[in-house]
Design a protein around this motif. Structure first.
Motif, mmCIF file in Angstrom:
data_model
loop_
_atom_site.group_PDB
_atom_site.id
_atom_site.type_symbol
_atom_site.label_atom_id
_atom_site.label_comp_id
_atom_site.label_asym_id
_atom_site.label_seq_id
_atom_site.Cartn_x
_atom_site.Cartn_y
_atom_site.Cartn_z
ATOM 1 N N GLY A 12 -2.608 9.375 0.638
ATOM 2 C CA GLY A 12 -2.394 10.519 -0.245
ATOM 3 C C GLY A 12 -0.996 10.489 -0.821
ATOM 4 N N ILE A 13 -0.637 11.570 -1.488
ATOM 5 C CA ILE A 13 0.670 11.660 -2.137
ATOM 6 C C ILE A 13 1.535 12.677 -1.405
ATOM 7 C CG2 ILE A 13 1.856 12.170 -4.311
ATOM 8 C CD1 ILE A 13 -0.761 11.458 -5.755
ATOM 9 N N TYR A 14 2.764 12.296 -1.129
ATOM 10 C CA TYR A 14 3.710 13.178 -0.437
ATOM 11 C C TYR A 14 4.949 13.324 -1.314
ATOM 12 C CZ TYR A 14 0.749 11.914 3.505
ATOM 13 O OH TYR A 14 -0.324 11.709 4.327
ATOM 14 N N ASP A 66 -1.447 4.345 -0.318
ATOM 15 C CA ASP A 66 -2.660 4.025 -1.066
ATOM 16 C C ASP A 66 -3.775 3.408 -0.227
ATOM 17 O OD1 ASP A 66 -1.467 4.892 -3.423
ATOM 18 O OD2 ASP A 66 -0.602 2.921 -3.871
ATOM 19 N N THR A 67 -3.418 2.810 0.882
ATOM 20 C CA THR A 67 -4.448 2.082 1.648
ATOM 21 C C THR A 67 -4.465 2.545 3.102
ATOM 22 O OG1 THR A 67 -2.906 0.364 2.354
ATOM 23 C CG2 THR A 67 -4.046 0.025 0.243
ATOM 24 N N ARG A 68 -5.585 2.265 3.737
ATOM 25 C CA ARG A 68 -5.706 2.644 5.147
ATOM 26 C C ARG A 68 -4.701 1.932 6.032
ATOM 27 N NH1 ARG A 68 -11.914 3.639 6.961
ATOM 28 N NH2 ARG A 68 -12.436 5.098 5.299
ATOM 29 N N ALA A 127 -1.521 3.669 5.667
ATOM 30 C CA ALA A 127 -1.607 4.954 6.345
ATOM 31 C C ALA A 127 -1.354 4.770 7.841
ATOM 32 C CB ALA A 127 -2.981 5.589 6.095
ATOM 33 N N LYS A 128 -1.946 3.712 8.374
ATOM 34 C CA LYS A 128 -1.794 3.442 9.806
ATOM 35 C C LYS A 128 -0.331 3.136 10.138
ATOM 36 C CE LYS A 128 -4.292 0.911 13.372
ATOM 37 N NZ LYS A 128 -5.101 -0.275 13.627
ATOM 38 N N GLY A 179 0.813 -1.218 0.000
ATOM 39 C CA GLY A 179 0.000 0.000 0.000
ATOM 40 C C GLY A 179 0.839 1.257 0.000
ATOM 41 N N VAL A 180 2.156 1.081 0.033
ATOM 42 C CA VAL A 180 3.043 2.247 -0.081
ATOM 43 C C VAL A 180 3.899 2.109 -1.334
ATOM 44 C CG1 VAL A 180 4.956 3.539 0.941
ATOM 45 C CG2 VAL A 180 3.183 2.573 2.415
#
Lengths: 303, 303, 303, 303
Positions: free
Chosen positions: C61-63, C48-50, C53-54, C27-28
């Motif tokens: 989001g995009i950084y 890309d995924t929760r 994110a956790k 997801g990253v």
């Protein structure tokens, strides 16, 4: 308006107020040219004799006026073309330019009064080198030749209790620069010159000029080193505005005795003495023109 | 000068320009009193009817003018006696005073233009409580009653691209204060009122008033909450100065047709439109009077 | 240092602290490239995924991180090459770019605290067009397409009594921009990233980030319009410095139980909570990098 | 921590780091008293001999430290009670006090870096009299005796290219004050002393002290007139914080060899050299404490 005296710090305006005659005044030479691409009109007034100085109300010396209408407008690179003109004119007046020298730039005026903050804001953007060269040598900049640039914001008498001239004199004695460049906000007679004109002179700062509490002399005589002054008119004296309005009105009112009216006016408005007039967007304008001035000095002093 | 229109933000001056008749104008009541100890003259002009509003060129409402000549002078505690007068007058105009309420104080004007920085400088010294009370309760101040004070410096349109009224309206919708206090620098007609007069009115800010780019309306009608405006004249319009000079001259030149001259003047000075006139020590003056205003508000809002 | 939590506003550092594993974290996605001429390294972290994110402690989001070591150095045109990189990256994240749109730029932070003044200083140099286009149309700029740019400096809660989010929300409701760009000073973990890194993200401002009193959320969820955040780390949290020093020491002191020491440290320094660390030349640095940022936005928004 | 050297500008802390022994150190006398009503603890450290000076790392002279915890808190009259204590202590150190004299107050530091702006902000609020008395005589103030007060904000070397000492020396030569008072932001070792402590000393400013680029000497030896220095610690050196954290941790970790660890630390953190640590509300704090200092000087110098 005959002998009616209005205040201006611009030699160009002093000459205009003398009128046609100035062109033929003995001891005054005038050169003019127009830089097409940059839209800058340069007028060089050279006052050569004491008599001419007396007639003009300005000391013997050279006064270069750059009229650059674009200067007041926003511009991506702060009108670098005008900075370059300024650099060229400045170098012509700067004694010893071409040789390495130590230059102290003094920003006169009151940072807290927008119309009087040209000097302080201009010194903020200078490229200061003296301390680096003294500590690390010219090698720090990969240069063979390098001017030593320092800067001073002496503040105003109401806040320091000292005359600007005292502070500058002390610092000059202690740090012994070869030449001074002094930046100051000026008073013009004509609204249309406001923020659109740069005056450069090798006569320094004369007593009573400038926007705020009138300045003391900062000249070669008083300081012992050559002083180049760079000024931009940012205000019009209130009394001047009234006089101009008068003049305009009376031109068409032939039946009124202009001289009588105006001489009366002159003594009648003491409340205008400590007032000045400026534009409502003076903050944005000063920010821009101060940058144009500091870049002009930066360009002139890099070797 | 009859129908000659000069700009003033002061109801007191609007009344003067109408002349003797104003005292007897239907729908206008005037109260005056003098506070001996504080040397403050308070004039309350109450415009009660639409007709009177039309005649005065000011909306229906109450206009309190405090003439406090000392205000412009340095003082150790920033003329606390004048702050206390201001607090008293403010409380009389403030709806719901005595009850706890949420008060948003708005400092209009441009911090970068000294004469227009009264509002921004005044909000710097306010005692802000809303965020503390909301987070910790009134206990944080050991009080039983406590106003919620917040403050906003919306900036000027040239820098935000938004009208001040848009910003204020948005913040009012979001934070729902009970009342607005708006602080602004004003234009006066008379030089002798500059920085010596405080006007407080319950009519809010009218379009076209103020020092810089003319303000939009900030009123109960436009915002939905009562708006008290506090203003101090810090500039005189350039056109006003010229008109005043004219008037003075012409008083003694009976043979000149004043009306003819002045009506001509009026159309002849477009270059003065974006100019204003102010005093040379305006930085020190604004620093002081903004403090007097903010202390007045602080005193009024502490419970 | 395992699960030891230090504060960073940079996604790049969050990823580093997770270590090697992040590269393979589901997801990253990570993209990197190096712009040779400009000496800018761009790292794009896409969460890309929760779950991802956790794991990263940052929202989906995009950084984009631009590491530009030159940024901290003086430069005649304020590193226009970096501004151009920034403009390019910004346009990729900006929804609807290419179409005319209304863009509100928000400068977060406290102008009076040098290290926190990036946002306010950056909005000072923006090219603001909304009021001009609304009054005079695009013709005013001789353009066929023109973004409407407005700007807001909401100030800090200690001075306004309002949360930044309340002020921004109100202004967004009232002026209905299509997109927000928010500029903020950040806290980094590593001293070597200070003032040398720009982070651009389409996730807006998260609660608790930033230099001063921790910010509230400014996100699409909270405001209803997309929010692009541009940040530069200008401070390091005091606690981070201590932790880093620890880590460095302990690396070589194998006999010390690092985890035990550090977890103890963590609870032991409440006095560091409201402290931050910054460089001694932060004034000159912020002046420069704020200009680089504002020029980047100006370039991106001109059409 | 033995011979481990951390930086402090406070004599009080220098003494503490020597520990118990300082009380009995030959050539050092210590007086302490507590002002109950004002909650101010005054410690007077008198270093009488060269040997003692060497041991303390501070020159021979008197160091008065006022610990005033309330100073950091908001207060309606900016803690006038602390200003009055300061005035009293200042008068005891001021040579020739009681006689009329000319006093130059110098505000060291960088106005643009919040934590270093104590000096510049303090001189903003001084009661400046020199120019008035010189022009109008003491009659201007209706006084029989009147000190001549002047003030200077010399700026920082990065902006002037000159050492502060050069500027001050030049101005002293030119204006010949009887005594100098120099105000400066200091570095403390302990976070709990930040902004809560005033140090007054008759030894002037020592090389290497202060917040920003380390100061040159401003002493009686270098300037030819007595120099009283007033300082408030506004920052803690980053290296100090790390060292303190170490110390705290290691106290409980008896098995770790503290000296070995720390001496290693010392050489390991060159990146901290140009960093300092300060509080997040430093803007509000400096605004307040600078006013407390300027009022203290104003009270001391009025006759």
């Amino acid at each position: 308006m005959g002998n009616f005296q209005v205040r201006t710090d611009l030699a160009l305006e002093a000459r205009e107020s003398i009128g046609e005659a100035a062109g033929e005044l003995r001891g005054v030479r005038v050169e003019e040219y127009y830089k097409d691409e940059e839209d800058v009109r340069v007028t060089k007034v050279m006052i050569d004799t004491r008599n001419a100085a007396k007639a003009m109300g300005k000391p013997v010396g050279i006064y270069v006026t750059m009229e650059a209408p674009a200067m007041v407008e926003p511009d991506e690179d702060y009108h670098r073309e005008i900075s370059e003109c300024l650099a060229k004119e400045l170098l012509e007046l700067l004694p010893g330019s071409g040789d390495e020298q130590s230059v102290l730039v003094v920003g006169l005026g009151n940072r807290e009064v927008t119309a009087d903050s040209l000097g302080p804001q201009a010194v903020d953007n200078l490229f200061i080198t003296r301390h680096i060269v003294r500590e690390y040598g010219k090698a720090a900049y990969n240069c063979e030749k390098m001017n030593l640039v320092s800067a001073l914001e002496p503040g105003v008498m109401a806040k320091t209790g000292m005359e600007t001239a005292e502070i500058v004199k002390g610092v000059v004695s202690e740090t012994a620069p070869d030449v001074l460049i002094v930046i100051d906000a000026l008073a013009a007679r004509s609204i249309r010159r406001l923020n659109r004109t740069i005056q450069i002179t090798n006569t320094g700062i004369q007593p009573g000029s400038g926007v705020g509490n009138h300045r003391n002399a900062l000249t070669k005589e008083s300081l012992g080193v050559p002083v180049i002054a760079i000024g931009i008119p940012t205000v019009v004296d209130a009394a001047t505005i009234v006089a101009d309005a008068m003049e305009k009105l009376l031109e068409e009112e032939k039946e009124v005795d202009a001289v009588k009216l105006v001489s009366k006016q002159q003594i009648s408005f003491p409340e205008l003495n400590n007032m000045y007039m400026t534009g409502k967007d003076i903050d944005a304008v000063i920010k821009r023109v101060s940058y144009t001035v500091s870049e002009g000095i930066n360009i002139a002093l890099e070797m």
